[in-house]
Design a protein around this motif. Structure first.
Motif, mmCIF file in Angstrom:
data_model
loop_
_atom_site.group_PDB
_atom_site.id
_atom_site.type_symbol
_atom_site.label_atom_id
_atom_site.label_comp_id
_atom_site.label_asym_id
_atom_site.label_seq_id
_atom_site.Cartn_x
_atom_site.Cartn_y
_atom_site.Cartn_z
ATOM 1 N N LEU A 47 0.790 -1.242 0.000
ATOM 2 C CA LEU A 47 0.000 0.000 0.000
ATOM 3 C C LEU A 47 0.816 1.283 0.000
ATOM 4 O O LEU A 47 0.261 2.358 -0.225
ATOM 5 C CB LEU A 47 -1.007 -0.010 1.156
ATOM 6 C CG LEU A 47 -2.069 -1.100 1.012
ATOM 7 C CD1 LEU A 47 -3.057 -1.047 2.177
ATOM 8 C CD2 LEU A 47 -2.803 -0.993 -0.317
ATOM 9 N N ASP A 48 2.116 1.198 0.223
ATOM 10 C CA ASP A 48 2.915 2.421 0.110
ATOM 11 C C ASP A 48 3.356 2.697 -1.323
ATOM 12 O O ASP A 48 3.887 3.764 -1.611
ATOM 13 C CB ASP A 48 4.122 2.398 1.041
ATOM 14 C CG ASP A 48 5.045 1.219 0.778
ATOM 15 O OD1 ASP A 48 4.570 0.173 0.295
ATOM 16 O OD2 ASP A 48 6.251 1.348 1.055
ATOM 17 N N PRO A 74 -1.539 2.705 -3.463
ATOM 18 C CA PRO A 74 -2.448 2.952 -2.333
ATOM 19 C C PRO A 74 -3.914 2.671 -2.658
ATOM 20 O O PRO A 74 -4.321 2.689 -3.815
ATOM 21 C CB PRO A 74 -2.247 4.442 -2.046
ATOM 22 C CG PRO A 74 -1.769 5.029 -3.331
ATOM 23 C CD PRO A 74 -0.963 3.959 -4.011
ATOM 24 N N ILE A 75 -4.673 2.420 -1.605
ATOM 25 C CA ILE A 75 -6.130 2.259 -1.686
ATOM 26 C C ILE A 75 -6.790 3.194 -0.680
ATOM 27 O O ILE A 75 -6.136 3.658 0.264
ATOM 28 C CB ILE A 75 -6.557 0.801 -1.363
ATOM 29 C CG1 ILE A 75 -6.166 0.424 0.079
ATOM 30 C CG2 ILE A 75 -5.990 -0.183 -2.380
ATOM 31 C CD1 ILE A 75 -6.732 -0.907 0.556
#
Lengths: 199, 199
Positions: free
Chosen positions: B114-115, B118-119
Protein backbone atom coordinates in the motif's frame (compact mmCIF):
# COMPACT_ATOMS: atom_id res chain seq x y z
CA UNK A 1 -1.23 32.80 -1.37
CA UNK A 2 -1.35 32.80 2.42
CA UNK A 3 1.19 30.18 3.51
CA UNK A 4 1.82 28.75 6.98
CA UNK A 5 5.42 27.58 7.50
CA UNK A 6 5.92 25.39 10.58
CA UNK A 7 9.54 25.19 11.70
CA UNK A 8 10.38 28.39 9.86
CA UNK A 9 13.46 29.14 11.99
CA UNK A 10 15.38 25.96 11.12
CA UNK A 11 17.91 25.52 8.32
CA UNK A 12 15.27 24.11 5.98
CA UNK A 13 12.58 26.50 7.18
CA UNK A 14 14.74 29.53 6.40
CA UNK A 15 15.26 28.35 2.80
CA UNK A 16 11.48 28.06 2.43
CA UNK A 17 10.85 31.54 3.82
CA UNK A 18 13.52 32.98 1.52
CA UNK A 19 12.07 31.27 -1.56
CA UNK A 20 8.39 32.00 -0.95
CA UNK A 21 8.23 35.30 0.97
CA UNK A 22 8.70 37.51 -2.09
CA UNK A 23 5.56 36.18 -3.76
CA UNK A 24 3.27 35.19 -0.88
CA UNK A 25 2.01 36.22 2.55
CA UNK A 26 3.93 34.07 5.04
CA UNK A 27 2.87 33.08 8.56
CA UNK A 28 5.71 31.52 10.53
CA UNK A 29 5.20 29.00 13.34
CA UNK A 30 7.64 27.37 15.71
CA UNK A 31 8.10 25.89 19.14
CA UNK A 32 10.05 28.89 20.44
CA UNK A 33 9.29 31.68 18.01
CA UNK A 34 7.45 32.87 14.93
CA UNK A 35 4.11 34.56 14.38
CA UNK A 36 2.41 31.71 16.23
CA UNK A 37 3.73 29.08 18.66
CA UNK A 38 3.07 25.39 18.16
CA UNK A 39 4.24 22.10 19.66
CA UNK A 40 3.67 19.50 16.93
CA UNK A 41 3.87 16.67 19.46
CA UNK A 42 0.56 17.94 20.93
CA UNK A 43 -2.55 17.73 18.75
CA UNK A 44 -4.30 20.33 20.93
CA UNK A 45 -1.46 22.80 20.28
CA UNK A 46 -1.82 22.19 16.52
CA UNK A 47 -5.58 22.73 16.70
CA UNK A 48 -5.03 25.97 18.62
CA UNK A 49 -2.56 27.19 15.98
CA UNK A 50 -5.03 26.61 13.15
CA UNK A 51 -7.79 28.33 15.13
CA UNK A 52 -5.51 31.33 15.67
CA UNK A 53 -4.45 31.85 12.05
CA UNK A 54 -7.69 31.19 10.17
CA UNK A 55 -7.81 29.77 6.65
CA UNK A 56 -4.58 29.38 4.66
CA UNK A 57 -3.83 28.25 1.10
CA UNK A 58 -0.80 26.15 1.92
CA UNK A 59 0.85 24.52 4.93
CA UNK A 60 4.56 23.78 4.79
CA UNK A 61 6.21 21.77 7.56
CA UNK A 62 9.97 21.69 8.10
CA UNK A 63 10.08 20.26 11.58
CA UNK A 64 10.30 17.02 13.54
CA UNK A 65 12.84 15.33 15.81
CA UNK A 66 14.59 11.99 15.41
CA UNK A 67 17.22 10.27 17.52
CA UNK A 68 20.66 9.31 16.17
CA UNK A 69 22.50 6.35 17.70
CA UNK A 70 24.40 3.21 16.68
CA UNK A 71 21.88 0.51 15.76
CA UNK A 72 23.12 -1.80 18.51
CA UNK A 73 22.38 0.83 21.14
CA UNK A 74 18.98 2.00 19.83
CA UNK A 75 16.12 1.62 22.30
CA UNK A 76 12.41 1.41 21.58
CA UNK A 77 11.87 4.86 23.11
CA UNK A 78 14.53 6.34 20.82
CA UNK A 79 12.89 4.84 17.72
CA UNK A 80 9.49 6.01 18.88
CA UNK A 81 10.79 9.60 19.14
CA UNK A 82 11.10 9.72 15.35
CA UNK A 83 7.83 7.87 14.76
CA UNK A 84 5.95 9.91 17.35
CA UNK A 85 7.42 13.37 16.68
CA UNK A 86 8.75 13.72 13.13
CA UNK A 87 6.19 11.33 11.61
CA UNK A 88 3.05 11.67 13.74
CA UNK A 89 3.62 15.37 14.39
CA UNK A 90 3.69 16.13 10.67
CA UNK A 91 0.78 13.77 9.97
CA UNK A 92 -1.21 15.61 12.64
CA UNK A 93 -0.49 18.91 10.86
CA UNK A 94 -2.36 17.38 7.90
CA UNK A 95 -5.17 15.65 9.81
CA UNK A 96 -5.87 18.79 11.86
CA UNK A 97 -5.29 21.16 8.96
CA UNK A 98 -7.52 19.80 6.20
CA UNK A 99 -10.48 21.81 7.48
CA UNK A 100 -8.40 25.02 7.59
CA UNK A 101 -6.84 24.89 4.11
CA UNK A 102 -8.66 26.33 1.13
CA UNK A 103 -10.04 24.30 -1.78
CA UNK A 104 -7.13 23.23 -3.97
CA UNK A 105 -4.63 24.18 -1.28
CA UNK A 106 -1.63 22.07 -0.34
CA UNK A 107 0.39 20.47 2.42
CA UNK A 108 4.15 20.01 2.04
CA UNK A 109 6.01 17.95 4.63
CA UNK A 110 9.76 17.36 5.09
CA UNK A 111 11.59 14.04 5.34
CA UNK A 112 15.28 13.66 4.35
CA UNK A 113 17.88 11.67 2.48
CA UNK A 114 18.62 8.86 4.94
CA UNK A 115 16.02 6.35 3.76
CA UNK A 116 17.63 6.23 0.32
CA UNK A 117 21.28 6.93 1.20
CA UNK A 118 21.82 5.73 4.78
CA UNK A 119 24.56 6.66 7.23
CA UNK A 120 25.77 5.08 10.46
CA UNK A 121 23.51 5.96 13.41
CA UNK A 122 20.73 6.95 11.03
CA UNK A 123 18.31 4.00 11.28
CA UNK A 124 15.76 6.04 13.23
CA UNK A 125 15.84 8.86 10.69
CA UNK A 126 15.64 6.42 7.78
CA UNK A 127 12.53 4.83 9.32
CA UNK A 128 10.84 8.19 9.94
CA UNK A 129 11.68 9.63 6.52
CA UNK A 130 10.34 6.61 4.68
CA UNK A 131 7.18 6.62 6.80
CA UNK A 132 6.46 10.17 5.65
CA UNK A 133 6.87 9.13 2.03
CA UNK A 134 4.40 6.30 2.59
CA UNK A 135 1.94 8.62 4.27
CA UNK A 136 2.01 11.06 1.39
CA UNK A 137 1.55 8.28 -1.17
CA UNK A 138 -1.28 6.74 0.79
CA UNK A 139 -3.11 9.87 1.93
CA UNK A 140 -2.89 12.01 -1.23
CA UNK A 141 -5.64 9.97 -2.94
CA UNK A 142 -8.06 10.78 -0.11
CA UNK A 143 -7.44 14.51 0.34
CA UNK A 144 -10.65 16.58 0.32
CA UNK A 145 -11.64 19.49 -1.97
CA UNK A 146 -8.72 19.14 -4.38
CA UNK A 147 -6.11 19.56 -1.66
CA UNK A 148 -2.65 18.28 -2.53
CA UNK A 149 -0.03 16.58 -0.32
CA UNK A 150 3.70 16.11 -0.96
CA UNK A 151 6.90 15.62 1.02
CA UNK A 152 10.27 17.19 0.21
CA UNK A 153 13.26 14.94 0.87
CA UNK A 154 16.39 17.09 0.90
CA UNK A 155 19.95 15.87 1.14
CA UNK A 156 22.32 17.37 3.69
CA UNK A 157 21.98 21.15 3.39
CA UNK A 158 25.02 23.34 2.74
CA UNK A 159 23.78 25.41 5.68
CA UNK A 160 23.89 22.33 7.94
CA UNK A 161 27.21 20.96 6.69
CA UNK A 162 29.42 22.50 9.34
CA UNK A 163 27.36 21.01 12.18
CA UNK A 164 26.45 17.61 10.73
CA UNK A 165 28.73 17.01 7.72
CA UNK A 166 31.09 14.66 9.57
CA UNK A 167 28.21 12.20 10.01
CA UNK A 168 27.53 12.18 6.24
CA UNK A 169 30.74 10.93 4.56
CA UNK A 170 30.59 11.33 0.79
CA UNK A 171 27.28 13.17 0.76
CA UNK A 172 27.17 16.12 -1.62
CA UNK A 173 25.50 19.02 0.20
CA UNK A 174 22.56 20.64 -1.55
CA UNK A 175 22.26 24.40 -1.91
CA UNK A 176 19.60 26.39 -0.11
CA UNK A 177 18.37 27.55 -3.50
CA UNK A 178 17.66 24.02 -4.71
CA UNK A 179 15.93 23.14 -1.43
CA UNK A 180 13.76 26.25 -1.58
CA UNK A 181 12.78 25.48 -5.17
CA UNK A 182 11.53 22.00 -4.19
CA UNK A 183 9.04 23.60 -1.79
CA UNK A 184 8.00 26.10 -4.47
CA UNK A 185 7.38 23.16 -6.82
CA UNK A 186 5.09 21.54 -4.27
CA UNK A 187 3.27 24.73 -3.17
CA UNK A 188 2.94 26.54 -6.52
CA UNK A 189 2.87 23.53 -8.85
CA UNK A 190 0.24 20.84 -9.33
CA UNK A 191 1.97 17.70 -8.02
CA UNK A 192 0.37 15.52 -5.38
CA UNK A 193 1.33 12.29 -3.64
CA UNK A 194 5.02 12.82 -4.48
CA UNK A 195 8.31 12.51 -2.66
CA UNK A 196 10.22 15.49 -4.10
CA UNK A 197 13.89 14.59 -3.87
CA UNK A 198 16.56 17.31 -3.66
CA UNK A 199 20.08 16.09 -4.34
CA UNK B 1 19.08 -23.74 8.90
CA UNK B 2 17.10 -23.22 12.10
CA UNK B 3 14.48 -20.58 11.27
CA UNK B 4 12.10 -18.72 13.59
CA UNK B 5 8.86 -17.66 11.89
CA UNK B 6 6.83 -15.09 13.86
CA UNK B 7 3.21 -14.87 12.77
CA UNK B 8 3.39 -18.33 11.23
CA UNK B 9 -0.38 -18.90 11.39
CA UNK B 10 -1.38 -15.96 9.19
CA UNK B 11 -1.94 -16.01 5.44
CA UNK B 12 1.62 -14.81 4.77
CA UNK B 13 3.10 -16.91 7.56
CA UNK B 14 1.62 -20.10 6.13
CA UNK B 15 3.21 -19.44 2.72
CA UNK B 16 6.57 -19.06 4.45
CA UNK B 17 6.20 -22.29 6.40
CA UNK B 18 5.16 -24.14 3.23
CA UNK B 19 8.13 -22.80 1.26
CA UNK B 20 10.84 -23.28 3.89
CA UNK B 21 9.79 -26.28 5.99
CA UNK B 22 10.99 -28.90 3.51
CA UNK B 23 14.58 -27.69 3.66
CA UNK B 24 14.95 -26.23 7.17
CA UNK B 25 14.08 -26.73 10.82
CA UNK B 26 11.20 -24.34 11.54
CA UNK B 27 10.19 -22.85 14.90
CA UNK B 28 6.80 -21.14 14.75
CA UNK B 29 5.79 -18.26 17.01
CA UNK B 30 2.52 -16.40 17.41
CA UNK B 31 0.29 -14.51 19.80
CA UNK B 32 -2.17 -17.38 20.19
CA UNK B 33 -0.31 -20.43 18.98
CA UNK B 34 2.88 -21.95 17.60
CA UNK B 35 5.90 -23.57 19.22
CA UNK B 36 6.41 -20.43 21.30
CA UNK B 37 4.09 -17.55 22.22
CA UNK B 38 5.07 -13.93 21.68
CA UNK B 39 3.40 -10.53 21.84
CA UNK B 40 5.48 -8.30 19.54
CA UNK B 41 4.06 -5.16 21.15
CA UNK B 42 5.94 -6.09 24.33
CA UNK B 43 9.75 -6.05 24.22
CA UNK B 44 9.91 -8.26 27.32
CA UNK B 45 7.79 -10.89 25.55
CA UNK B 46 10.17 -10.79 22.58
CA UNK B 47 13.20 -11.15 24.86
CA UNK B 48 11.56 -14.11 26.58
CA UNK B 49 10.88 -15.77 23.21
CA UNK B 50 14.54 -15.49 22.16
CA UNK B 51 15.68 -16.83 25.53
CA UNK B 52 13.35 -19.80 25.13
CA UNK B 53 14.44 -20.85 21.62
CA UNK B 54 18.21 -20.32 21.76
CA UNK B 55 20.29 -19.38 18.73
CA UNK B 56 18.70 -19.39 15.26
CA UNK B 57 20.06 -18.79 11.77
CA UNK B 58 17.18 -16.72 10.50
CA UNK B 59 14.22 -14.79 11.87
CA UNK B 60 11.22 -14.22 9.61
CA UNK B 61 8.41 -11.92 10.73
CA UNK B 62 4.98 -11.92 9.09
CA UNK B 63 3.05 -10.03 11.72
CA UNK B 64 1.90 -6.58 12.79
CA UNK B 65 -1.40 -4.71 13.02
CA UNK B 66 -2.49 -1.51 11.27
CA UNK B 67 -5.78 0.38 11.34
CA UNK B 68 -7.86 1.00 8.20
CA UNK B 69 -10.14 4.05 8.05
CA UNK B 70 -11.03 6.95 5.77
CA UNK B 71 -8.31 9.61 6.01
CA UNK B 72 -10.76 12.22 7.28
CA UNK B 73 -11.68 9.99 10.23
CA UNK B 74 -8.18 8.79 11.17
CA UNK B 75 -7.13 9.62 14.72
CA UNK B 76 -3.63 9.88 16.13
CA UNK B 77 -4.17 6.69 18.15
CA UNK B 78 -5.18 4.80 15.00
CA UNK B 79 -2.06 5.94 13.14
CA UNK B 80 0.10 5.07 16.12
CA UNK B 81 -1.28 1.52 16.11
CA UNK B 82 0.53 0.86 12.82
CA UNK B 83 3.66 2.75 13.89
CA UNK B 84 3.73 1.15 17.33
CA UNK B 85 2.73 -2.41 16.44
CA UNK B 86 3.55 -3.30 12.83
CA UNK B 87 6.62 -1.03 12.66
CA UNK B 88 8.05 -0.94 16.19
CA UNK B 89 7.08 -4.55 16.91
CA UNK B 90 9.04 -5.82 13.90
CA UNK B 91 11.95 -3.45 14.61
CA UNK B 92 12.06 -4.83 18.15
CA UNK B 93 12.31 -8.36 16.73
CA UNK B 94 15.55 -7.17 15.11
CA UNK B 95 16.91 -5.08 17.99
CA UNK B 96 16.26 -7.88 20.49
CA UNK B 97 17.27 -10.65 18.11
CA UNK B 98 20.69 -9.59 16.87
CA UNK B 99 22.38 -11.29 19.81
CA UNK B 100 20.46 -14.54 19.20
CA UNK B 101 21.08 -14.93 15.45
CA UNK B 102 24.17 -16.69 14.19
CA UNK B 103 27.00 -15.02 12.26
CA UNK B 104 25.81 -14.38 8.71
CA UNK B 105 22.20 -15.05 9.69
CA UNK B 106 19.28 -12.97 8.54
CA UNK B 107 16.13 -11.08 9.49
CA UNK B 108 13.22 -10.83 7.05
CA UNK B 109 10.32 -8.54 7.90
CA UNK B 110 6.98 -8.03 6.14
CA UNK B 111 5.43 -4.79 4.89
CA UNK B 112 2.92 -4.69 2.00
CA UNK B 113 1.87 -3.08 -1.25
CA UNK B 114 0.00 0.00 0.00
CA UNK B 115 2.92 2.42 0.11
CA UNK B 116 3.48 2.01 -3.64
CA UNK B 117 -0.09 1.29 -4.81
CA UNK B 118 -2.45 2.95 -2.33
CA UNK B 119 -6.13 2.26 -1.69
CA UNK B 120 -8.83 4.20 0.12
CA UNK B 121 -8.61 3.82 3.91
CA UNK B 122 -5.01 2.63 3.60
CA UNK B 123 -3.01 5.69 4.74
CA UNK B 124 -2.03 4.02 8.02
CA UNK B 125 -0.83 0.89 6.26
CA UNK B 126 1.04 2.93 3.64
CA UNK B 127 2.84 4.83 6.40
CA UNK B 128 3.79 1.66 8.29
CA UNK B 129 4.90 -0.26 5.20
CA UNK B 130 7.15 2.53 4.03
CA UNK B 131 8.62 2.95 7.51
CA UNK B 132 9.72 -0.70 7.45
CA UNK B 133 11.40 -0.17 4.09
CA UNK B 134 13.28 2.80 5.52
CA UNK B 135 14.30 0.84 8.59
CA UNK B 136 15.74 -1.97 6.49
CA UNK B 137 17.63 0.45 4.25
CA UNK B 138 18.99 2.35 7.22
CA UNK B 139 19.77 -0.51 9.58
CA UNK B 140 21.23 -3.06 7.15
CA UNK B 141 24.53 -1.17 6.97
CA UNK B 142 24.97 -1.49 10.74
CA UNK B 143 24.05 -5.15 11.28
CA UNK B 144 26.67 -7.07 13.30
CA UNK B 145 28.65 -10.21 12.32
CA UNK B 146 27.52 -10.31 8.70
CA UNK B 147 23.84 -10.47 9.58
CA UNK B 148 21.47 -9.48 6.79
CA UNK B 149 18.16 -7.60 6.94
CA UNK B 150 15.40 -7.37 4.30
CA UNK B 151 11.67 -6.74 4.12
CA UNK B 152 9.24 -8.54 1.81
CA UNK B 153 6.46 -6.35 0.41
CA UNK B 154 3.76 -8.61 -1.00
CA UNK B 155 0.70 -7.52 -2.92
CA UNK B 156 -2.74 -8.76 -1.91
CA UNK B 157 -2.45 -12.52 -1.46
CA UNK B 158 -4.70 -14.91 -3.38
CA UNK B 159 -5.36 -16.49 0.00
CA UNK B 160 -6.59 -13.15 1.39
CA UNK B 161 -8.62 -12.11 -1.66
CA UNK B 162 -11.98 -13.37 -0.48
CA UNK B 163 -11.76 -11.43 2.79
CA UNK B 164 -10.07 -8.20 1.63
CA UNK B 165 -10.31 -8.11 -2.17
CA UNK B 166 -13.19 -5.62 -2.26
CA UNK B 167 -10.93 -3.01 -0.64
CA UNK B 168 -8.29 -3.47 -3.39
CA UNK B 169 -9.99 -2.60 -6.70
CA UNK B 170 -7.81 -3.50 -9.66
CA UNK B 171 -5.11 -5.19 -7.63
CA UNK B 172 -3.82 -8.43 -9.14
CA UNK B 173 -3.54 -10.97 -6.32
CA UNK B 174 -0.20 -12.70 -5.91
CA UNK B 175 0.11 -16.46 -5.54
CA UNK B 176 1.24 -18.06 -2.32
CA UNK B 177 4.09 -19.65 -4.29
CA UNK B 178 5.49 -16.26 -5.38
CA UNK B 179 5.17 -14.89 -1.84
CA UNK B 180 6.95 -17.89 -0.36
CA UNK B 181 9.76 -17.57 -2.89
CA UNK B 182 10.39 -13.95 -1.86
CA UNK B 183 11.09 -15.10 1.70
CA UNK B 184 13.32 -17.90 0.39
CA UNK B 185 15.26 -15.28 -1.59
CA UNK B 186 15.83 -13.24 1.54
CA UNK B 187 16.63 -16.17 3.87
CA UNK B 188 18.66 -18.40 1.55
CA UNK B 189 20.10 -15.72 -0.75
CA UNK B 190 22.67 -13.02 -0.08
CA UNK B 191 20.65 -9.82 -0.36
CA UNK B 192 20.63 -7.24 2.40
CA UNK B 193 18.98 -3.85 2.88
CA UNK B 194 16.37 -4.63 0.23
CA UNK B 195 12.62 -4.22 -0.11
CA UNK B 196 11.71 -7.43 -1.95
CA UNK B 197 8.55 -6.67 -3.90
CA UNK B 198 6.10 -9.44 -4.81
CA UNK B 199 3.57 -8.49 -7.45
Amino acid sequence: MKILIVGAAGDVGQTIVTELSGRHKIITAGRNGGDVRVDISDRASIDAMYQAIGQVDAVVSATGSVHFAPLAEFTEAQFMLGLGHKVMGQINLVLAGMAHVSDGGSFTLTSGVLDRDPIRMGAGAATANAALGGFVTGAAIEMPRGQRLNVVSPGLLEASQQRYGAWFPGHMPVSSKRVGLAYAKSVEGALTGKVIIVE
